[in-house]
Design a protein around this motif. Sequence first.
Motif, PDB file in Angstrom:
ATOM      1  N   ASP A  49       0.831  -1.208   0.000  1.00 45.15           N
ATOM      2  CA  ASP A  49       0.000   0.000   0.000  1.00 45.15           C
ATOM      3  C   ASP A  49       0.868   1.261   0.000  1.00 45.15           C
ATOM      4  O   ASP A  49       0.549   2.248  -0.677  1.00 45.15           O
ATOM      5  N   VAL A  50       1.963   1.217   0.759  1.00 41.87           N
ATOM      6  CA  VAL A  50       2.866   2.364   0.795  1.00 41.87           C
ATOM      7  C   VAL A  50       3.521   2.566  -0.569  1.00 41.87           C
ATOM      8  O   VAL A  50       3.651   3.699  -1.050  1.00 41.87           O
ATOM      9  N   PHE A  51       3.937   1.463  -1.207  1.00 39.59           N
ATOM     10  CA  PHE A  51       4.504   1.567  -2.548  1.00 39.59           C
ATOM     11  C   PHE A  51       3.517   2.238  -3.505  1.00 39.59           C
ATOM     12  O   PHE A  51       3.897   3.108  -4.300  1.00 39.59           O
ATOM     13  N   ARG A  52       2.257   1.841  -3.425  1.00 39.18           N
ATOM     14  CA  ARG A  52       1.252   2.422  -4.325  1.00 39.18           C
ATOM     15  C   ARG A  52       0.971   3.886  -3.992  1.00 39.18           C
ATOM     16  O   ARG A  52       0.797   4.712  -4.883  1.00 39.18           O
ATOM     17  N   GLU A  53       0.914   4.197  -2.688  1.00 36.42           N
ATOM     18  CA  GLU A  53       0.624   5.566  -2.287  1.00 36.42           C
ATOM     19  C   GLU A  53       1.740   6.528  -2.692  1.00 36.42           C
ATOM     20  O   GLU A  53       1.475   7.623  -3.186  1.00 36.42           O
ATOM     21  N   ARG A  54       2.973   6.132  -2.456  1.00 40.51           N
ATOM     22  CA  ARG A  54       4.107   7.004  -2.775  1.00 40.51           C
ATOM     23  C   ARG A  54       4.327   7.097  -4.281  1.00 40.51           C
ATOM     24  O   ARG A  54       4.692   8.151  -4.803  1.00 40.51           O
ATOM     25  N   GLY A  55       4.128   5.990  -4.957  1.00 42.96           N
ATOM     26  CA  GLY A  55       4.271   5.979  -6.400  1.00 42.96           C
ATOM     27  C   GLY A  55       5.704   5.804  -6.864  1.00 42.96           C
ATOM     28  O   GLY A  55       6.657   6.060  -6.107  1.00 42.96           O
ATOM     29  N   PRO A  56       5.893   5.377  -8.107  1.00 46.28           N
ATOM     30  CA  PRO A  56       7.254   5.143  -8.630  1.00 46.28           C
ATOM     31  C   PRO A  56       8.113   6.396  -8.633  1.00 46.28           C
ATOM     32  O   PRO A  56       9.328   6.303  -8.471  1.00 46.28           O
ATOM     33  N   SER A  57       7.496   7.579  -8.842  1.00 44.17           N
ATOM     34  CA  SER A  57       8.285   8.807  -8.926  1.00 44.17           C
ATOM     35  C   SER A  57       9.020   9.103  -7.623  1.00 44.17           C
ATOM     36  O   SER A  57      10.152   9.598  -7.633  1.00 44.17           O
ATOM     37  N   TYR A  58       8.375   8.809  -6.501  1.00 45.42           N
ATOM     38  CA  TYR A  58       9.005   9.057  -5.193  1.00 45.42           C
ATOM     39  C   TYR A  58      10.247   8.198  -5.033  1.00 45.42           C
ATOM     40  O   TYR A  58      11.322   8.709  -4.684  1.00 45.42           O
ATOM     41  N   TYR A  59      10.125   6.910  -5.295  1.00 46.71           N
ATOM     42  CA  TYR A  59      11.257   6.004  -5.138  1.00 46.71           C
ATOM     43  C   TYR A  59      12.331   6.277  -6.189  1.00 46.71           C
ATOM     44  O   TYR A  59      13.525   6.160  -5.911  1.00 46.71           O
ATOM     45  N   ARG A  60      11.901   6.648  -7.386  1.00 43.16           N
ATOM     46  CA  ARG A  60      12.874   6.963  -8.436  1.00 43.16           C
ATOM     47  C   ARG A  60      13.717   8.172  -8.044  1.00 43.16           C
ATOM     48  O   ARG A  60      14.935   8.192  -8.257  1.00 43.16           O
ATOM     49  N   GLU A  61      13.094   9.175  -7.459  1.00 43.42           N
ATOM     50  CA  GLU A  61      13.809  10.399  -7.097  1.00 43.42           C
ATOM     51  C   GLU A  61      14.851  10.148  -6.014  1.00 43.42           C
ATOM     52  O   GLU A  61      16.015  10.555  -6.152  1.00 43.42           O
ATOM     53  N   ILE A  62      14.453   9.458  -4.950  1.00 44.81           N
ATOM     54  CA  ILE A  62      15.385   9.285  -3.836  1.00 44.81           C
ATOM     55  C   ILE A  62      16.445   8.229  -4.151  1.00 44.81           C
ATOM     56  O   ILE A  62      17.613   8.376  -3.780  1.00 44.81           O
ATOM     57  N   PRO A 126      21.203  21.917  -2.403  1.00 42.81           N
ATOM     58  CA  PRO A 126      19.838  21.372  -2.336  1.00 42.81           C
ATOM     59  C   PRO A 126      19.556  20.429  -3.503  1.00 42.81           C
ATOM     60  O   PRO A 126      19.724  20.788  -4.670  1.00 42.81           O
ATOM     61  N   GLY A 127      19.186  19.188  -3.163  1.00 39.52           N
ATOM     62  CA  GLY A 127      18.923  18.184  -4.190  1.00 39.52           C
ATOM     63  C   GLY A 127      20.176  17.546  -4.753  1.00 39.52           C
ATOM     64  O   GLY A 127      20.081  16.717  -5.664  1.00 39.52           O
ATOM     65  N   ARG A 210      23.358  14.693   7.869  1.00 41.14           N
ATOM     66  CA  ARG A 210      22.010  15.224   8.069  1.00 41.14           C
ATOM     67  C   ARG A 210      21.742  16.483   7.250  1.00 41.14           C
ATOM     68  O   ARG A 210      20.630  17.022   7.306  1.00 41.14           O
ATOM     69  N   HIS A 211      22.741  16.978   6.519  1.00 39.12           N
ATOM     70  CA  HIS A 211      22.525  18.156   5.675  1.00 39.12           C
ATOM     71  C   HIS A 211      21.900  17.786   4.327  1.00 39.12           C
ATOM     72  O   HIS A 211      21.468  18.661   3.589  1.00 39.12           O
ATOM     73  N   LEU A 212      21.870  16.501   4.004  1.00 40.88           N
ATOM     74  CA  LEU A 212      21.325  16.069   2.722  1.00 40.88           C
ATOM     75  C   LEU A 212      19.799  16.109   2.774  1.00 40.88           C
ATOM     76  O   LEU A 212      19.191  15.716   3.774  1.00 40.88           O
ATOM     77  N   GLU A 213      19.190  16.589   1.700  1.00 39.39           N
ATOM     78  CA  GLU A 213      17.735  16.746   1.673  1.00 39.39           C
ATOM     79  C   GLU A 213      17.028  15.623   0.924  1.00 39.39           C
ATOM     80  O   GLU A 213      15.896  15.270   1.262  1.00 39.39           O
ATOM     81  N   VAL A 214      17.669  15.078  -0.088  1.00 41.24           N
ATOM     82  CA  VAL A 214      17.035  14.063  -0.935  1.00 41.24           C
ATOM     83  C   VAL A 214      17.928  12.830  -0.963  1.00 41.24           C
ATOM     84  O   VAL A 214      19.144  12.933  -1.116  1.00 41.24           O
ATOM     85  N   SER A 219      15.178   9.944   3.714  1.00 40.67           N
ATOM     86  CA  SER A 219      13.827   9.382   3.751  1.00 40.67           C
ATOM     87  C   SER A 219      13.676   8.390   4.902  1.00 40.67           C
ATOM     88  O   SER A 219      12.634   8.347   5.568  1.00 40.67           O
ATOM     89  N   LEU A 220      14.720   7.600   5.160  1.00 44.69           N
ATOM     90  CA  LEU A 220      14.683   6.677   6.295  1.00 44.69           C
ATOM     91  C   LEU A 220      14.641   7.433   7.622  1.00 44.69           C
ATOM     92  O   LEU A 220      13.941   7.027   8.562  1.00 44.69           O
ATOM     93  N   ILE A 221      15.373   8.535   7.703  1.00 47.82           N
ATOM     94  CA  ILE A 221      15.366   9.334   8.926  1.00 47.82           C
ATOM     95  C   ILE A 221      13.985   9.928   9.170  1.00 47.82           C
ATOM     96  O   ILE A 221      13.468   9.916  10.306  1.00 47.82           O
ATOM     97  N   LEU A 222      13.347  10.453   8.115  1.00 47.29           N
ATOM     98  CA  LEU A 222      12.000  10.999   8.262  1.00 47.29           C
ATOM     99  C   LEU A 222      11.002   9.925   8.658  1.00 47.29           C
ATOM    100  O   LEU A 222      10.135  10.144   9.511  1.00 47.29           O
ATOM    101  N   ALA A 223      11.112   8.748   8.034  1.00 47.44           N
ATOM    102  CA  ALA A 223      10.206   7.650   8.385  1.00 47.44           C
ATOM    103  C   ALA A 223      10.401   7.232   9.834  1.00 47.44           C
ATOM    104  O   ALA A 223       9.434   6.924  10.546  1.00 47.44           O
ATOM    105  N   GLN A 224      11.639   7.241  10.290  1.00 44.53           N
ATOM    106  CA  GLN A 224      11.930   6.892  11.681  1.00 44.53           C
ATOM    107  C   GLN A 224      11.345   7.940  12.628  1.00 44.53           C
ATOM    108  O   GLN A 224      10.707   7.591  13.639  1.00 44.53           O
ATOM    109  N   ASN A 225      11.557   9.208  12.324  1.00 45.34           N
ATOM    110  CA  ASN A 225      11.082  10.269  13.210  1.00 45.34           C
ATOM    111  C   ASN A 225       9.558  10.348  13.246  1.00 45.34           C
ATOM    112  O   ASN A 225       8.968  10.686  14.283  1.00 45.34           O
TER     113      ASN A 225
END
Length: 266
Positions: A49-62, A126-127, A210-214, A219-225
């Motif tokens: 469900d998370v894969f579908r919600e986030r979509g391929p573009s999210y995983y492709r970007e990170i 950034p990015g 921790r200065h990296l944005e993408v 993404s793992l840090i945000l998911a953890q927090n």
Amino acid sequence: MRRPTLSAEQRRTLLLGVLGTAVTLAVWWVSAATWLAGHQVPTPPDVLDVFRERGPSYYREIFSVTLGEAVRGYVVGVGAALVLATLVLLVPRLEPVVMQLAVVTYCLPVVVLAPILIIVHDLPEPGGHSATAVDLAAVSVFFTTVVGAVLGFRSADPAALDVVSVYGGGKPQQFFRVRLVSALPALFTTLQVAAPAAYLGALLGEYFDRHLEVGVGPSLILAQNNRETALAWSLGIACAVVAGVAYLAIGLLGRFVTPWSKGVAR
């Protein structure tokens, strides 16, 4: 000319891998739905469900950011290791120095090395990519590649080396005509093992920087927090798939380039 085909042993290994994956998914599903239900362990449908919600573009970007860092570190680390391994063969007196350097890079704790690299490098744009992640990816593959390359170069047939020497060839000719060819199977095995190690090094670099944005690390840090367990699991599974694909891709390339190492006709 025949194309390489899977042997009976390879087919058996592939079948066992598929069965092992199916059993692992079944155990995971049953465990998450029963006695681990209160420990925030998502089921496979939750992760899908998370894969579908986030979509391929999210995983492709990170993942494009992290993969870019891993590839850069892989090229730098493997390139430096192969150059030094070649120097060891051409100038044997350099072996103690090279091997000590390789051991030092292997023994350096990441938790100590990462902060130093973060301080040394400028902040990522950034990015952009993390230079720390690239460095850790390079360090992660250096020791394995140096040792594997030196052992591979030394596996050459002494009789073939003598033939080159008899016809007036020196160490450079012996290296390019005999040692390099005989070492190719071992080199590809080493490069195959180094691929997941480079990805892990890049991921750790992102996690510490921790200065990296993408990237996968942020993404793992945000998911953890945010306590997004299913997202963290989806990223972890995707990382395992990416590392596994890199491992298999280099293995297939090695099998195509050096079919004689497995007794496969071409």
